[in-house]
Structures are given as C-alpha cells and as structure tokens.
Design a protein around this motif. Structure first.
Motif, PDB file in Angstrom:
ATOM      1  N   LEU A  53      96.137  53.944  -1.120  1.00 23.65           N
ATOM      2  CA  LEU A  53      96.474  52.829  -0.579  1.00 23.65           C
ATOM      3  C   LEU A  53      95.832  52.626   0.793  1.00 23.65           C
ATOM      4  N   MET A  54      95.376  51.189   0.546  1.00 23.18           N
ATOM      5  CA  MET A  54      94.467  50.748   1.973  1.00 23.18           C
ATOM      6  C   MET A  54      95.390  49.765   2.600  1.00 23.18           C
ATOM      7  N   ILE A  55      95.793  49.852   3.820  1.00 25.39           N
ATOM      8  CA  ILE A  55      96.741  48.940   4.393  1.00 25.39           C
ATOM      9  C   ILE A  55      95.986  48.099   5.359  1.00 25.39           C
ATOM     10  N   MET A  56      96.691  46.964   5.918  1.00 30.38           N
ATOM     11  CA  MET A  56      95.962  46.130   6.572  1.00 30.38           C
ATOM     12  C   MET A  56      94.303  46.042   6.274  1.00 30.38           C
ATOM     13  N   ALA A  57      94.200  45.793   5.038  1.00 27.70           N
ATOM     14  CA  ALA A  57      92.567  45.782   4.324  1.00 27.70           C
ATOM     15  C   ALA A  57      91.863  44.904   4.547  1.00 27.70           C
ATOM     16  N   GLY A  58      92.322  43.421   5.449  1.00 29.51           N
ATOM     17  CA  GLY A  58      91.484  42.251   5.707  1.00 29.51           C
ATOM     18  C   GLY A  58      90.884  41.802   4.330  1.00 29.51           C
ATOM     19  N   ASN A  59      89.661  41.544   4.364  1.00 28.53           N
ATOM     20  CA  ASN A  59      88.998  41.222   3.254  1.00 28.53           C
ATOM     21  C   ASN A  59      88.643  41.974   2.108  1.00 28.53           C
ATOM     22  N   ALA A  60      89.180  43.537   2.179  1.00 22.01           N
ATOM     23  CA  ALA A  60      88.960  44.503   1.542  1.00 22.01           C
ATOM     24  C   ALA A  60      87.549  44.844   1.200  1.00 22.01           C
ATOM     25  N   VAL A  61      86.692  44.578   2.070  1.00 21.98           N
ATOM     26  CA  VAL A  61      85.305  44.890   1.802  1.00 21.98           C
ATOM     27  C   VAL A  61      85.014  46.456   1.238  1.00 21.98           C
ATOM     28  N   LEU A  62      85.830  47.165   1.808  1.00 28.40           N
ATOM     29  CA  LEU A  62      85.846  48.673   1.508  1.00 28.40           C
ATOM     30  C   LEU A  62      86.534  48.982   0.197  1.00 28.40           C
TER      31      LEU A  62
END
Length: 238
Positions: A108-117
């Motif tokens: 889970l990635m939270i506060m992912a922004g534009n989810a580049v990662l």
C-alpha cells in the motif's frame, strides 16, 4: 516555467562546455527531464548539484557565473514539482533495490501524489486524498491508478491485505504520519512501514521523527542518493 528553465540549462551547457564538473551536472538534469517527459525515471542517481567551495574558487575567474549556475541547478526540484508533480527523485538503480525488498508482496502506498513510484511496482495500491491540487502542482496527472482516499482511512481499509506500507515524502505540516504510526502499533501490525523522507527536515512531522523507532535500511539506501540540499533517506519505522 518549463521552456524557460530548460532553455537556460541548455544555455549553461554551452557556456560551461569546457568545465567537466559543471557539464556533468547540467547534462544529467537534461537527461532526467527527457526521462520524465517520456514517463520514465533516470537510470542512475543524479549527481550532487552543489559545488564545493574549492571548486568555486578554482574556477570563478574563468567561469564567473558558476554560482549563478549552481543556484539554477538547485531549482531543478521545484521545476519538476511544478511541471510533473514529482517530489521524490530517485533512479532505476534504487527502484530495483526497492523491488527486491518488496519481493512482489502486496503493498500500500499512501499519500502517493502522482504515483510516479507506484507505476513501476507490482501488487501496489496507490492512494492519495489529492488535497495538494492547486498548490505546488496545479494539475494532478497520475502515472498509474490512484484511489482518492485519506491516508489513515486507506491504512484501515487495506491493512489486513498488505505486507508493506510506503510513506513517500509525507508533508511536514500534518500529523497524519503520527496517526498512522499509532494505529499500526495499536493493531500490532507486523509488516514493513517504509518511510522515504528527510529526518527532522523537509518531510513528515517532527513528532514522527522523534517518536518512531527508525532503522536506516542499508539495502534501500545503497542507491538512494540525495542530490541537492534536501537529504532524504529510506527508513523502516516501527
């Protein structure tokens, strides 16, 4: 800002063509920008953008604009935030280290922004409340699917289904990281909480850095190289 910033870099490349230490930095930023334009990330970590005092003194006579160049180089992070919505700058080398660590486990990635990662990871759930819209970057353009969800709510929703949680460049003006840390402790969660940020600096709350039990991961910092005045690193937090 894009056209002016990049054109200035190209102008500096001509001006500093005979100074290898400067040429290397400028070329790396131009190559990185081309990667981001194509929806990719740089192959290797960017070089340190600052010049040492010795380098400045040695070359100031021949290249009187060297300090002006350094200032422009250090604007690169602001440029890619505004242009691409990218805060965390990393390389494909580091990405491979992270992939090996995650081992394709559900993450889970939270506060992912534009989810580049998130674009480059398998078995990833990316969430963000998108409340940063119209601030540093005016047009969110996610690189992969992002579920619009508050960070703590995302943790509550997916906690039992994931082995890893990534907090990447959490804003420093909120205590949401502390709320999440307390919730994970309350639930006695056994997974990996991976935090990418600058300790007691540009990211996360001061309370988080003081209370969290942090381990600076050797494997996850081998190719994670801060390149400007923000010295972010990768931690495992409990």
């Amino acid at each position: 800002m894009e056209e002016e910033y990049i054109q200035n870099l190209k102008n500096y490349l001509v001006e500093f063509d005979k100074l290898p230490i400067a040429k290397k930095k400028i070329t790396a930023l131009l190559e990185a920008d081309n990667c981001y334009k194509k929806g990719n990330i740089p192959t290797k970590s960017l070089p340190n953008l600052e010049f040492t005092e010795t380098e400045i003194l040695e070359h100031l006579t021949e290249f009187p604009n060297i300090m002006e160049l350094e200032s422009h180089l250090l604007d690169f992070r602001e440029y890619i935030i505004e242009e691409y919505g990218i805060w965390h700058i990393y390389s494909q080398e580091w990405l491979q280290d992270l992939k090996a660590f995650l081992a394709d486990e559900q993450t889970l990635m939270i506060m992912a922004g534009n989810a580049v990662l998130g674009k480059f990871l398998k078995n990833i759930i990316c969430t963000d409340n998108l409340d940063w819209r119209h601030q540093d970057n005016e047009r969110p353009n996610p690189w992969t699917d992002v579920e619009q969800l508050d960070a703590l709510e995302a943790v509550k929703k997916y906690l039992n289904n994931v082995s890893n949680i990534i907090i990447e460049w959490c804003p420093d003006g909120t205590d949401i990281d502390m709320q999440i840390l307390h919730y994970l402790r309350q639930k006695k969660w056994k997974g990996n909480l991976i935090v990418v940020g600058e300790k007691l600096g540009a990211t996360n709350s001061k309370a988080f850095w003081k209370e969290a039990h942090l381990e600076r991961s050797v494997d996850l910092n081998r190719h994670h190289k801060p390149f400007d005045f923000i010295k972010d690193q990768v931690y495992l937090a409990k």
